[in-house]
Design a protein around this motif. Structure first.
Motif, PDB file in Angstrom:
ATOM      1  N   LEU A  22       0.828  -1.207   0.000  1.00 57.08           N
ATOM      2  CA  LEU A  22       0.000   0.000   0.000  1.00 57.08           C
ATOM      3  C   LEU A  22       0.866   1.263   0.000  1.00 57.08           C
ATOM      4  N   LEU A  74       2.385   1.825  -3.505  1.00 59.99           N
ATOM      5  CA  LEU A  74       1.451   2.364  -4.494  1.00 59.99           C
ATOM      6  C   LEU A  74       1.131   3.829  -4.217  1.00 59.99           C
ATOM      7  N   VAL A  75       0.942   4.167  -2.939  1.00 60.05           N
ATOM      8  CA  VAL A  75       0.626   5.554  -2.596  1.00 60.05           C
ATOM      9  C   VAL A  75       1.804   6.465  -2.921  1.00 60.05           C
ATOM     10  N   THR A 100      -2.560   4.341 -11.279  1.00 62.17           N
ATOM     11  CA  THR A 100      -2.193   3.709 -10.009  1.00 62.17           C
ATOM     12  C   THR A 100      -3.356   3.699  -9.040  1.00 62.17           C
ATOM     13  N   LEU A 110      -5.022   0.478  -6.375  1.00 57.81           N
ATOM     14  CA  LEU A 110      -5.289   0.470  -4.939  1.00 57.81           C
ATOM     15  C   LEU A 110      -6.476  -0.415  -4.580  1.00 57.81           C
ATOM     16  N   MET A 156      -6.821  -2.856  -1.343  1.00 60.80           N
ATOM     17  CA  MET A 156      -7.775  -2.560  -0.279  1.00 60.80           C
ATOM     18  C   MET A 156      -8.780  -3.707  -0.101  1.00 60.80           C
ATOM     19  N   TRP A 181      -8.802   3.315   4.996  1.00 63.47           N
ATOM     20  CA  TRP A 181      -9.261   3.879   3.721  1.00 63.47           C
ATOM     21  C   TRP A 181      -9.733   5.325   3.879  1.00 63.47           C
ATOM     22  N   TYR A 203     -15.051   3.038  -5.284  1.00 62.59           N
ATOM     23  CA  TYR A 203     -14.067   2.297  -4.502  1.00 62.59           C
ATOM     24  C   TYR A 203     -14.474   2.264  -3.022  1.00 62.59           C
TER      25      TYR A 203
END
Length: 745
Positions: A223, A226-227, A247, A251, A255, A271, A306
């Motif tokens: 995580l 990716l962030v 990207t 996520l 998640m 989240w 999401y």
């Protein structure tokens, strides 16, 4: 100390937390709002104040209104006129009150429970998210239509069905969807700081038990990677697909992985914070470029879709895990006693390489349960387990077994000392029932086990037998010391005998014998004796199979078999053997059965036998625990016209005490007193006293084991009415009476 008490007593009043929390939290919520510019004007990607107001209403209700009004006026008074400020206040309050009111109406009981509770999620999702955001945006359009809002402050513009309105609506939805749980957590933590511990415990319970620390670290690493890619500023425009909004789609599977494995509370918290970060720094992955407006719309939709997908998946996964865990707990918990059962014991034994089992046997619970009901047995086991909790380690439990038994799993450290302490603790326990202390005797056995344990049920059967031995020795008995192989052979013999009994009942492999009982006045009757035949026709004596029949609950069926065969014999040979009388032995289980007297009456009518031709012999025994039902059964049999005899008098449990309450016609003196009548003055005096007692109650007396003329003459001088023994007649097949009839009157 007085200040803390005052705070807890007054914190929910309108002038305390409901007044100050909006002033404190609304500016922070406004800072969390995220706005973006498109061709049509300003749009909102994340809107938190509405979720904050709803969370305050959930906790404080109507008393939160003054604080909300004051907070709105203070925070929205800049650069707007009095009319705009008034409309803004009405706008927020109407949206909040309508949504909160509808939620309260349709979720009346636990409307303010934690967001980890799934029972209110549907109502909460509809009223606090969709209904709230929709009312908020419609009111904006309504006030804007009548010119009550400044055009530059409007969230929708002139046309409510444009891209700007869609993005703003999605921003409000996302704020209510993810912001409400976040605001709820903050407000409840402020009201009760100890809620942090409860929240953490609930989060751990929702997490999959198979999750390891390495998996959590790996998830956070993926995580974070990716962030960091998403929020990093590229050196060149569109230099890599991982430095664009692409990207953002990556996520979602990460998640969902966390939602399925880590539970609802954990993932919604992560989240919500992550979404605040992504919305606040949207310019990092949505730089101004051709198609920028379309990317804003798509990203705004992604935020909402999401969020909804992650929350639903987390809730479904947590709900399914809770159902699985609840079913697992129910499988390991006895539903009546609410204690771990045998399946839980077998499972726990597999978690330790070495264990020590301690078996507790309380046979008197069966007797107490008959008199006071099953509640006493349940209370005894529960309170005994709680009493023993003081001397057990945290991982040691007391397990429920059927009947009146309990098992305790102990660690093997200092076992001898701990067994002694446990035994002392058990002996000190008293159950207070109706104000009276109850302390039944407890037998205790123990043994060492090494995992895995095969055939646990056989082991517990052996420990049960050793616990019976402990009842007589009054101290704990070790299974290893006493030897389990001998117990296994004993159990095997009992099981084999039980199978023989069942086969004999199914195939009539029994034989009836009779022994003459002669009266001093010339009359006589015959006692019916039972023998069992094996598959080869060999005779098995009653002493070998009757105890097993009683233990396995077959003795009553045997009594009915003997009764029916005897009545059929009388019916078939009534012409040859007129007026013959027969004595039939009854086991305790038969005379304690309520319908037994009715079954006798039915058989007498079926075979047309006179009741006076039957004498029922009842053995004095401790098994006659339900003495009231015994008296009712014997009285009913006497009312039919049958006669009742007390067999083996003098050797039973509390014979004289029961003799005072039991009504019978005949008293049979046990042969152990008659055999030594001439050589023991004590036996002579006992027989004489029994004869005197019988005369006082107008009962006839039968003496067993009459094997010599001297004993016969001595019994005649004592006034015995009937004599039975080898001198009078040996047992013979019942059919021999037909071939050589005698006077049976």
């Amino acid at each position: 100390m007085h200040l803390v008490t005052w705070y807890h007593r007054n914190k929910d009043k309108w002038w305390c937390l409901p007044l100050f929390l909006p002033l404190l939290l609304l500016p922070i919520a406004r800072l969390a709002n995220t706005h973006a510019h498109i061709d049509e004007g300003m749009v909102v990607l994340y809107f938190l104040p509405l979720a904050l107001m709803l969370a305050l209403m959930l906790f404080f209700g109507w008393v939160a209104i003054p604080g909300l009004i004051l907070a709105i006026v203070i925070n929205y008074r800049h650069k707007v006129g009095p009319l705009d400020l008034f409309v803004t206040t009405i706008h927020f309050l109407l949206s909040t009150i309508i949504s909160w009111g509808g939620y309260r109406i349709f979720e009346t009981r636990r409307f303010a429970v934690s967001y980890g509770n799934g029972n209110v999620n549907i109502q909460r999702m509809f009223w606090l998210v969709f209904c709230n955001a929709s009312i908020f945006m419609m009111l904006y359009q309504f006030f804007n239509f009548f010119g009550l809002y400044d055009r530059s402050a409007s969230l929708v513009g002139e046309n409510p069905f444009n891209i700007r309105a869609l993005v703003n609506y999605q921003g409000v939805l996302v704020g209510c969807l993810t912001g409400a749980p976040l605001c709820y957590f903050v407000i409840r933590t402020i009201r009760h700081p100890r809620y942090l511990r409860s929240w953490y415990s609930q989060m751990k319970r929702q997490c999959d038990s198979r999750v390891k620390r390495s998996e959590v670290i790996l998830w956070f690493a993926v995580l974070a990677g990716l962030v960091s890619l998403l929020l990093s500023v590229p050196e060149e425009e569109n230099s890599s697909i991982f430095t664009t909004s692409y990207t953002l789609s990556l996520l979602l599977p990460v998640m969902l992985w966390g939602a399925i494995r880590f539970g609802y509370l954990f993932i919604i918290t992560v989240w919500s914070l992550l979404l605040l970060l992504l919305c606040h720094y949207y310019e990092r992955y949505l730089p101004v470029s051709p198609g920028y407006e379309l990317q804003i719309v798509i990203s705004s939709s992604c935020y909402f879709v999401y969020s909804l997908t992650i929350m639903v998946m987390a809730k479904v996964a947590t709900w399914q895990r809770n159902i699985h865990n609840r079913g697992r707990r129910l499988a390991f918990i006895d539903p009546l006693v609410h204690m771990p059962n045998l399946r839980a014991l077998n499972h726990d034994l597999g978690n330790y390489p070495w264990s020590m089992l301690c078996f507790l046997r309380v046979p008197e619970l069966e007797l107490l349960g008959r008199h006071y009901g099953v509640t006493l047995r349940i209370q005894y086991k529960q309170q005994l387990a709680a009493w023993l909790r003081e001397v057990l380690n945290e991982d040691e439990l007391t397990y429920q077994l059927s009947g009146h038994d309990l098992v305790i799993r102990l660690s093997t450290h200092n076992h001898e000392e701990r067994i002694a302490i446990l035994h002392e603790k058990v002996n000190a326990f008293r159950l207070i029932w109706d104000g009276l202390p109850i302390q039944p005797q407890v037998g205790m056995s123990y043994c060492f086990l090494r995992s895995p344990v095969n055939h646990l049920h056989i082991l517990l059967g052996e420990m049960s037998s050793i616990a019976d031995l402990s009842l007589s020795t009054h101290h704990p008995e070790s299974l290893q010391r006493r030897g389990g192989s001998q117990l296994q052979r004993t159990v095997k013999i009992k099981v084999e005998m039980m199978n023989l009994l069942q086969t004999a009942l199914d195939n009539d492999r029994f034989a009836l014998m009779v022994q003459r009982v002669e009266g001093v006045r010339g009359d006589c009757y015959y006692e019916v004796l039972l023998r069992m035949l094996d598959e080869h026709g060999n005779i098995i004596k009653p002493g070998e199979f009757l105890p097993v029949a009683h233990e396995f609950g077959l003795s009553s069926r045997i009594d009915l078999w003997v009764l029916e065969k005897t009545l059929r014999f009388i019916d078939q040979h009534r012409a040859v053997l007129p007026a013959f009388r027969f004595a039939i032995n009854l086991t305790p289980s038969s005379v304690c059965r309520v319908p037994f007297a009715g079954e006798v009456k039915t058989m007498l009518a079926k075979y047309q036998v006179e009741p006076w031709q039957l004498i029922f012999e009842v053995t004095e025994s401790q098994s006659l625990s339900n003495i009231e039902q015994v008296n009712l059964t014997l009285t009913a049999l006497r009312n039919l016209g049958c006669r009742i005899a007390i067999d083996d008098f003098g050797t039973g449990y509390a014979s004289y005490a029961r003799f005072k309450n039991v009504t019978a016609d005949i008293l049979k003196i046990d042969g152990s007193f008659v055999r030594n009548l001439l050589s023991s003055s004590m036996d002579y005096q006992i027989v004489a006293s029994i004869c005197n007692l019988a005369r006082m109650k107008n009962m006839q007396v039968v003496a067993e084991y009459v094997e010599s003329e001297e004993i016969r003459d001595a019994l005649l001088t004592l006034g015995i009415d009937y004599q039975q023994g080898f001198l009078i007649g040996k047992p013979q097949p019942i059919d021999s009476l037909v071939n050589a009839p005698t006077n049976g009157s």
